[in-house]
Each structure stands twice: as structure tokens, then as C-alpha cells.
Design a protein around this motif. Structure first.
Motif, mmCIF file in Angstrom:
data_model
loop_
_atom_site.group_PDB
_atom_site.id
_atom_site.type_symbol
_atom_site.label_atom_id
_atom_site.label_comp_id
_atom_site.label_asym_id
_atom_site.label_seq_id
_atom_site.Cartn_x
_atom_site.Cartn_y
_atom_site.Cartn_z
ATOM 1 N N ALA A 10 0.855 -1.319 -0.543
ATOM 2 C CA ALA A 10 0.139 0.397 -0.119
ATOM 3 C C ALA A 10 1.020 1.302 -0.267
ATOM 4 O O ALA A 10 2.501 1.851 -0.362
ATOM 5 N N ARG A 11 0.307 2.217 0.309
ATOM 6 C CA ARG A 11 1.457 3.623 0.340
ATOM 7 C C ARG A 11 2.037 3.961 1.173
ATOM 8 O O ARG A 11 1.932 3.532 2.351
ATOM 9 N N ARG A 12 3.163 3.807 0.696
ATOM 10 C CA ARG A 12 4.208 3.950 1.434
ATOM 11 C C ARG A 12 4.484 5.798 1.596
ATOM 12 O O ARG A 12 4.014 6.406 0.872
ATOM 13 N N GLU A 13 5.146 5.927 2.738
ATOM 14 C CA GLU A 13 6.033 7.238 3.096
ATOM 15 C C GLU A 13 6.803 8.237 1.814
ATOM 16 O O GLU A 13 6.200 8.851 1.770
ATOM 17 N N ASP A 19 3.530 12.024 -4.543
ATOM 18 C CA ASP A 19 2.491 12.997 -5.192
ATOM 19 C C ASP A 19 2.130 14.117 -4.609
ATOM 20 O O ASP A 19 1.556 14.563 -5.427
ATOM 21 N N ALA A 20 2.099 14.176 -3.654
ATOM 22 C CA ALA A 20 1.400 15.673 -3.476
ATOM 23 C C ALA A 20 2.786 16.055 -4.124
ATOM 24 O O ALA A 20 2.020 17.589 -4.484
ATOM 25 N N LEU A 21 3.729 16.582 -4.272
ATOM 26 C CA LEU A 21 4.605 16.972 -5.232
ATOM 27 C C LEU A 21 3.970 17.409 -6.222
ATOM 28 O O LEU A 21 4.161 17.617 -7.023
ATOM 29 N N ARG A 22 3.872 15.887 -7.540
ATOM 30 C CA ARG A 22 3.404 15.375 -8.459
ATOM 31 C C ARG A 22 1.851 15.798 -8.672
ATOM 32 O O ARG A 22 2.033 17.566 -9.298
#
Length: 286
Positions: A10-13, A19-22
Motif C-alpha cells: 500500500a501507500r509508502r511514505e 504524490d503531493a509534489l506531483r
């Protein structure tokens, strides 16, 4: 409390950071050609380790969102131009090698448990320190409330005549070993102080450190009795500053960023027995 990270996939650090920067690049909050915040600023913003930020940037580079310029920073690219090149035969080129696990992710998930246990065999505990610091901040903010934290560290022995590190061409020079001793004592002391402070806040805490007169060539982490991770140290030539201020090229074991691989149930049990055998026999308390 939500948990958006699991070791199994699942989602990793680093994915959270990437994702936030993208999204900011795609939405124009970070303009094409603009420089991204520094690694230090991203560490503070996302409350993660520097290694996690580096991995997030690497993932974005692989997908054509950013590029790094030596000594200048990281800059946003026009992601639309490179979007068509992010897959080869349907497989993402930035995909992480299957089966490997980030220590940051494993430790983040471990601290979600009520009782946290970590047995670590490594050179200096630098990576473990970096992985635990963000979780300590989460405890201070009240996001995590573990009842107990128990850590056992097996580290290289300060003062022992280890095979590595050593100066290239002069294995009898003890200054690289002096430098290693300082690193071991610094990271072990920092980690112990960091966690024992929670003992004064009502958390049951124990941090035990023992040492071996051996240079580890692999690192092992046994986490919450249900996860065993192993990774390899690579021996490389590395230019470092020695305690007396001189700079020298040494053969060193490099572990930061090493891929860690989870072990199966049988290997996990064997690894625990192996760790305990060292802990109860030739390891010395510090």
C-alpha cells in the motif's frame, strides 16, 4: 487514526511525498522550470527522513516530473511532454524493484502498534535513527500512543580493530576506526535519549545496546516479531574527513539507502534465533 502505509505494497511514505509534489506540479502550484523546496524544507514539511525525500525525488525524476542539477537544486519539468515515455511495454520505468521494503515505511507501520519491538544488527544505527525520528514527532503530536517501545541494538564495537573501515593502502592506520567509534556512540546515544524521553511521558521504554568486534556486511531488522528485513552493506572507496581533520580515501561499508528484503516465516524465526544467540553470548553491553 488512519494508516495509509503498509509494508506489503500500500501507500509508502516516499509515495505520499512524491504524490503531493506531483499534484502541485500538475496543478501549476510549482511552475515548470521552478525550483522545488530544498531537501531540508521537504523533510520538515512532510515530517519524514532525508532518505524518504531523496527516494520521492528519484521517483519523480523517473516519471519525468523533475530533474536534479548538481549544486543548484531540483527543478520541475513539463510533465506532459514526458508522460508518454514513463512506460515501456506497459511497465512503469520508475517501479521499485519488487519485494524490497523501505525501512522508513516498516518503522512507520510498526509504531502504529500498541507494543513496538525492534531488534537491529547494523553498523551504527544511523538509518534506524532517521526512521524513528518522524515517529517520535508523531508521538509528541499525539498522533501515536504506543504503550511500550523496546529496542535492542547490536552494533560494531567502538575501539575494536575491525577489518573495515580502513584507509586505502594503509590498513594499519586506526583513524577510520576512531571516526567509526564516534559515529556509533553518537547515533546510539541519540536514539537512546530520544526514546527514553518517552519513558518520562508514561510509555514503557527500554533501549539496550550491545556491541560485537565484527564489521557487519549485512544489516538485519526484526520488527514487532512479525517482520524480518535483511540488506547488504557494500564495500566502497569513500573520501571522508578523519577526526584529526585530515581527509583520506577509505574502504567503508555503505548502508544508507540499501534495499531491504523481507524474510519468510522460517527465515524470520531463524534470524531471531541467530540474533538472540549473538545477544546472549559474545555481545557486550555499553
Amino acid at each position: 487514526m488512519s494508516n495509509d502505509r503498509t509494508v506489503g505494497g500500500a501507500r509508502r511514505e516516499y509515495e505520499r511525498v512524491a504524490d503531493a509534489l506531483r499534484h502541485e506540479i500538475e496543478g501549476g502550484a510549482i511552475a515548470v522550470g521552478a525550483r522545488l523546496p530544498t531537501h531540508a524544507e521537504l523533510v520538515d514539511r512532510f515530517d519524514v527522513s532525508r532518505a524518504t525525500v531523496q527516494k520521492a525525488i528519484k521517483a519523480l525524476e523517473g516519471k519525468g516530473y523533475v530533474e536534479s542539477a548538481q549544486g543548484k537544486g531540483v527543478f520541475a519539468l513539463d510533465w506532459r511532454e514526458s508522460a508518454v515515455a514513463t512506460h515501456v511495454n506497459g511497465v512503469a520505468t520508475a517501479a521499485v524493484e519488487a519485494g524490497s521494503v523501505e525501512l522508513d515505511d516498516a518503522i512507520a507501520e510498526a509504531f502504529e502498534a500498541d507494543h513496538v519491538t525492534i531488534d537491529a544488527y547494523c553498523l551504527t544505527a544511523e538509518s534506524l535513527n532517521a526512521a524513528i525520528v518522524p515517529q517520535a514527532r508523531r508521538i509528541l503530536r499525539g498522533e501515536l500512543e504506543p504503550s511500550s517501545i523496546h529496542v535492542r541494538l547490536l552494533l560494531a564495537r567502538p575501539g575494536a580493530h575491525l577489518a573495515i573501515p580502513r584507509i586505502v593502502g594503509d590498513p594499519d592506520d586506526t583513524r577510520p576506526l576512531d571516526r567509526l567509534s564516534e559515529l556509533i556512540e553518537r547515533h546510539a546515544f541519540t536514539l537512546r535519549n530520544l526514546l527514553e524521553d518517552f519513558g518520562r511521558r508514561g510509555v514503557e521504554v527500554s533501549v539496550e545496546v550491545r556491541t560485537l568486534p565484527i564489521t557487519p556486511v549485512a544489516k538485519h531488522y526484526l520488527i514487532n516479531r512479525d517482520l524480518a528485513l535483511m540488506g547488504y552493506y557494500k564495500v566502497e572507496a569513500n573520501s571522508v574527513e578523519l577526526p584529526d581533520g585530515d581527509t583520506a580515501e577509505i574502504y567503508d561499508v555503505m548502508g544508507l539507502g540499501a534495499r531491504l528484503y523481507p524474510q519468510g516465516p522460517e527465515q524470520r524465526a531463524e534470524c531471531q534465533e541467530w540474533f538472540d544467540s549473538l545477544w546472549t553470548t559474545i555481545a557486550e553491553s555499553v
